[in-house]
Design a protein around this motif. Structure first.
Motif, PDB file in Angstrom:
ATOM      1  N   THR A 207      29.091 -15.860  -7.918  1.00  0.00           N
ATOM      2  CA  THR A 207      29.590 -16.568  -8.791  1.00  0.00           C
ATOM      3  C   THR A 207      30.523 -14.039  -9.533  1.00  0.00           C
ATOM      4  N   ARG A 208      31.169 -14.109  -8.660  1.00  0.00           N
ATOM      5  CA  ARG A 208      31.932 -12.869  -9.012  1.00  0.00           C
ATOM      6  C   ARG A 208      32.827 -13.773 -10.855  1.00  0.00           C
ATOM      7  N   PRO A 209      32.581 -12.116 -11.521  1.00  0.00           N
ATOM      8  CA  PRO A 209      32.580 -11.106 -11.240  1.00  0.00           C
ATOM      9  C   PRO A 209      30.769 -11.325 -11.911  1.00  0.00           C
ATOM     10  N   ALA A 214      24.025 -15.703  -8.959  1.00  0.00           N
ATOM     11  CA  ALA A 214      23.069 -14.910  -7.748  1.00  0.00           C
ATOM     12  C   ALA A 214      22.070 -14.252  -9.324  1.00  0.00           C
ATOM     13  N   ARG A 215      22.312 -14.238 -10.401  1.00  0.00           N
ATOM     14  CA  ARG A 215      21.062 -13.909 -10.878  1.00  0.00           C
ATOM     15  C   ARG A 215      20.805 -14.919 -11.760  1.00  0.00           C
ATOM     16  N   THR A 229      20.161 -20.361  -0.815  1.00  0.00           N
ATOM     17  CA  THR A 229      20.198 -19.288   0.172  1.00  0.00           C
ATOM     18  C   THR A 229      21.397 -18.879  -0.911  1.00  0.00           C
ATOM     19  N   LEU A 230      21.790 -17.577  -1.272  1.00  0.00           N
ATOM     20  CA  LEU A 230      22.782 -16.546  -2.074  1.00  0.00           C
ATOM     21  C   LEU A 230      24.118 -16.656  -0.641  1.00  0.00           C
ATOM     22  N   LEU A 231      24.794 -16.592  -1.046  1.00  0.00           N
ATOM     23  CA  LEU A 231      26.400 -16.287  -0.718  1.00  0.00           C
ATOM     24  C   LEU A 231      27.211 -15.531  -1.200  1.00  0.00           C
ATOM     25  N   THR A 232      28.079 -14.614  -0.658  1.00  0.00           N
ATOM     26  CA  THR A 232      29.103 -14.348  -1.407  1.00  0.00           C
ATOM     27  C   THR A 232      30.552 -15.419  -1.901  1.00  0.00           C
ATOM     28  N   ASP A 233      31.020 -15.202  -2.721  1.00  0.00           N
ATOM     29  CA  ASP A 233      32.343 -15.973  -3.083  1.00  0.00           C
ATOM     30  C   ASP A 233      33.373 -16.408  -1.908  1.00  0.00           C
ATOM     31  N   GLY A 266      36.551 -19.849  -9.539  1.00  0.00           N
ATOM     32  CA  GLY A 266      36.350 -20.146  -8.160  1.00  0.00           C
ATOM     33  C   GLY A 266      35.547 -21.109  -7.510  1.00  0.00           C
ATOM     34  N   SER A 267      35.576 -21.989  -8.704  1.00  0.00           N
ATOM     35  CA  SER A 267      35.698 -23.944  -8.927  1.00  0.00           C
ATOM     36  C   SER A 267      36.794 -24.137  -8.135  1.00  0.00           C
ATOM     37  N   TYR A 268      38.121 -24.263  -8.125  1.00  0.00           N
ATOM     38  CA  TYR A 268      39.469 -24.836  -7.631  1.00  0.00           C
ATOM     39  C   TYR A 268      39.605 -24.155  -5.930  1.00  0.00           C
ATOM     40  N   PRO A 269      39.131 -22.828  -5.903  1.00  0.00           N
ATOM     41  CA  PRO A 269      38.438 -22.954  -3.949  1.00  0.00           C
ATOM     42  C   PRO A 269      37.475 -23.705  -3.032  1.00  0.00           C
TER      43      PRO A 269
END
Length: 380
Positions: A207-209, A214-215, A229-233, A266-269
Motif C-alpha cells: 500500500t504505497r505511498p 506493510a506497516r 505474505t507481503l507483496l508490492t502493489d 490502488g483498490s480500483y486496479p
C-alpha cells in the motif's frame, strides 16, 4: 495540545492496545490515540487535550480508517465540550479534517446533535458535555458490535463463494483493529476465517505511498499468528495470473448511493484484475459508510495528499533529510500525483458486506433497502 509517550510491554495483543480511548486524569479529560505513524517500530500513544490536536492527528494519519475516524470525531466533540471550548467550531474543524471518509462527519454530527439536544432541554454545560460523551461511547460500542457482525456475514459469504475452505485472500491498506472499535472490517473477516481454520494465506499489499499494508496490516497479522505474505502493489497482477488469489477483501471510506466505492488508492486496479481473473471482489464496511447524499462515484470528493509522501519515503527510526521529514527518492522539485483514494464502480464489486447483511449484486436499490433496514433496526 498533544503529547506522546511510549507504551511498555513487548507481548501485548492487538485487543490490548486500543487504537483510541477516553481518559479523565486529574488535570482534565483527554483522548488517547495509538500513533499509527510510529508503527511497527514503536508503540507510542498520542494524548490530545483539544480538538485542534485531534485535527492534526487525523490529517497526519496518526489516527485513520473510516470507522475509527467516526469514533475519533465524536470523542473530539465531547473533548471540546468537556474542556469548555466552542463545540460548533470544533465540530466543523473535525468534520472537514479529511473530506472523503464520510464516517468522520457522521460521528462528529452525532455527538454535536447530542450536545445541542441537551442544551435545548435546559441542561447546563456539564450535562451537555456528558451527553456528547455518551454519544461517542455509544458509537464506539456500536462499531465494535458491527465489526463482529461484519466478520460473521463476511465469513459466511466466503464459504458460500469458495466452498471447501483454504481461502487465499488478498487485502489492501489496513482494515483491522487499528481502524475500528472492534476487530475491523475486511481484516476482521480474514481473521474470522483464520480462527475457523479456513484461511490458507493472507496476501498483504504494501500500500504505497505510506505502506499501511506493510506497516500495519502485517503488524496485525503477525500478532494474530496469521499466515501472511507481503507483496508490492504492482506484484498483484502476477499473483492473480498464477491463480494464487481466491478473493479480494477491502474496506471503504465512502460508498455512494449507486454502490461506487471510494477506498485507499490502488483498490480500483485490484477490482479490474479481479474481474478479469474471475475472482470475487468484496467490500466490507459498516452501514454508516454508505452515503445516500452522494449519488455516484463521480460525486465523491477524493482527498489529494502532499507530494512529499510520494517523493520521499518515511521509515520509523531512520534519519531524515527531506522537506517532508522523509528520505528523498526523487530529484528535488519533482511533482507528484497523490490521491489518497480511488473509486471502484459498482459493476466491479461482487458484494458489499455490512453489519446488517450482504448486498449482492451491488445496486442502488439494494443499498437503499439495506440502509432503510438499518434505520428500522436502530429505531426499534
Amino acid at each position: 495540545m498533544a503529547d506522546q509517550y511510549a507504551r511498555t510491554g513487548e507481548d501485548k495483543r492487538p485487543h490490548e492496545i486500543p487504537a483510541i480511548r477516553w481518559e479523565e486524569p486529574p488535570e482534565g479529560p483527554v483522548l488517547v490515540l495509538l500513533d499509527q505513524t510510529r508503527l511497527p517500530a514503536e508503540e507510542v500513544e498520542l494524548v490530545c487535550t483539544d480538538a485542534p490536536a485531534l485535527v492534526e492527528a487525523i490529517r497526519s494519519l496518526a489516527v485513520r480508517g473510516a470507522p475509527l475516524l467516526g469514533i475519533a470525531g465524536a470523542y473530539g466533540v465531547a473533548l471540546a465540550a468537556a474542556r469548555g471550548y466552542d463545540v460548533d467550531d470544533a465540530a466543523n474543524a473535525l468534520a472537514e479534517a479529511r473530506p472523503t471518509a464520510v464516517n468522520l462527519a457522521v460521528g462528529v454530527r452525532r455527538a454535536q446533535a447530542a450536545h445541542r439536544a441537551a442544551l435545548a432541554k435546559g441542561g447546563g454545560a456539564g450535562q451537555a458535555a456528558a451527553a456528547a460523551l455518551a454519544a461517542a461511547r455509544a458509537l464506539h460500542r456500536e462499531d465494535a458490535e458491527a465489526s463482529a457482525r461484519m466478520a460473521e456475514h463476511g465469513l459466511a459469504l466466503l464459504d458460500e463463494l469458495l466452498p471447501g475452505g483454504g481461502h487465499r485472500i488478498l487485502t489492501h491498506c489496513n482494515t483491522g483493529s487499528l481502524v475500528s472499535g472492534g476487530e475491523g472490517t475486511a481484516f476482521a473477516v480474514a481473521l474470522a476465517a483464520h480462527r475457523a481454520g479456513r484461511l490458507r494465506r493472507l496476501w498483504v499489499d504494501e500500500t504505497r505511498p505510506l505502506f499501511q499494508g506493510a506497516r500495519l496490516t502485517a503488524y496485525e497479522a503477525a500478532r494474530n499468528d496469521m499466515a501472511h505474505t507481503l507483496l508490492t502493489d504492482n506484484a498483484a497482477g502476477s499473483l492473480f495470473a498464477a491463480g494464487e488469489v481466491d478473493a479480494v477483501l477491502i474496506g471503504a471510506d465512502r460508498i455512494a448511493a449507486d454502490g461506487s466505492v471510494a477506498n485507499k488508492v490502488g483498490s480500483y486496479p485490484l477490482a479490474v484484475l479481479a474481474r478479469y481473473h474471475h475472482v470475487p471482489f468484496i467490500v466490507v464496511a459498516p452501514v454508516t459508510t454508505v452515503d445516500p447524499q452522494t449519488p455516484d462515484g463521480a460525486s465523491i470528493e477524493v482527498e489529494q495528499r502532499p507530494a512529499y509522501e510520494v517523493t520521499e519515503v518515511s521509515v520509523p527510526q531512520v534519519p531524515v533529510t527531506g522537506a517532508g521529514g522523509g528520505v528523498p527518492v526523487a530529484p528535488l522539485g519533482t511533482q507528484a500525483y497523490n490521491p489518497a483514494f480511488d473509486v471502484t464502480p459498482p459493476e466491479l464489486v461482487t458484494a458489499i458486506v455490512t453489519e446488517e447483511g450482504v448486498v449482492s449484486p451491488v445496486t442502488a436499490e439494494g443499498l437503499a433497502e439495506l440502509c432503510a433496514r438499518s434505520r428500522r433496526v436502530t429505531i426499534g
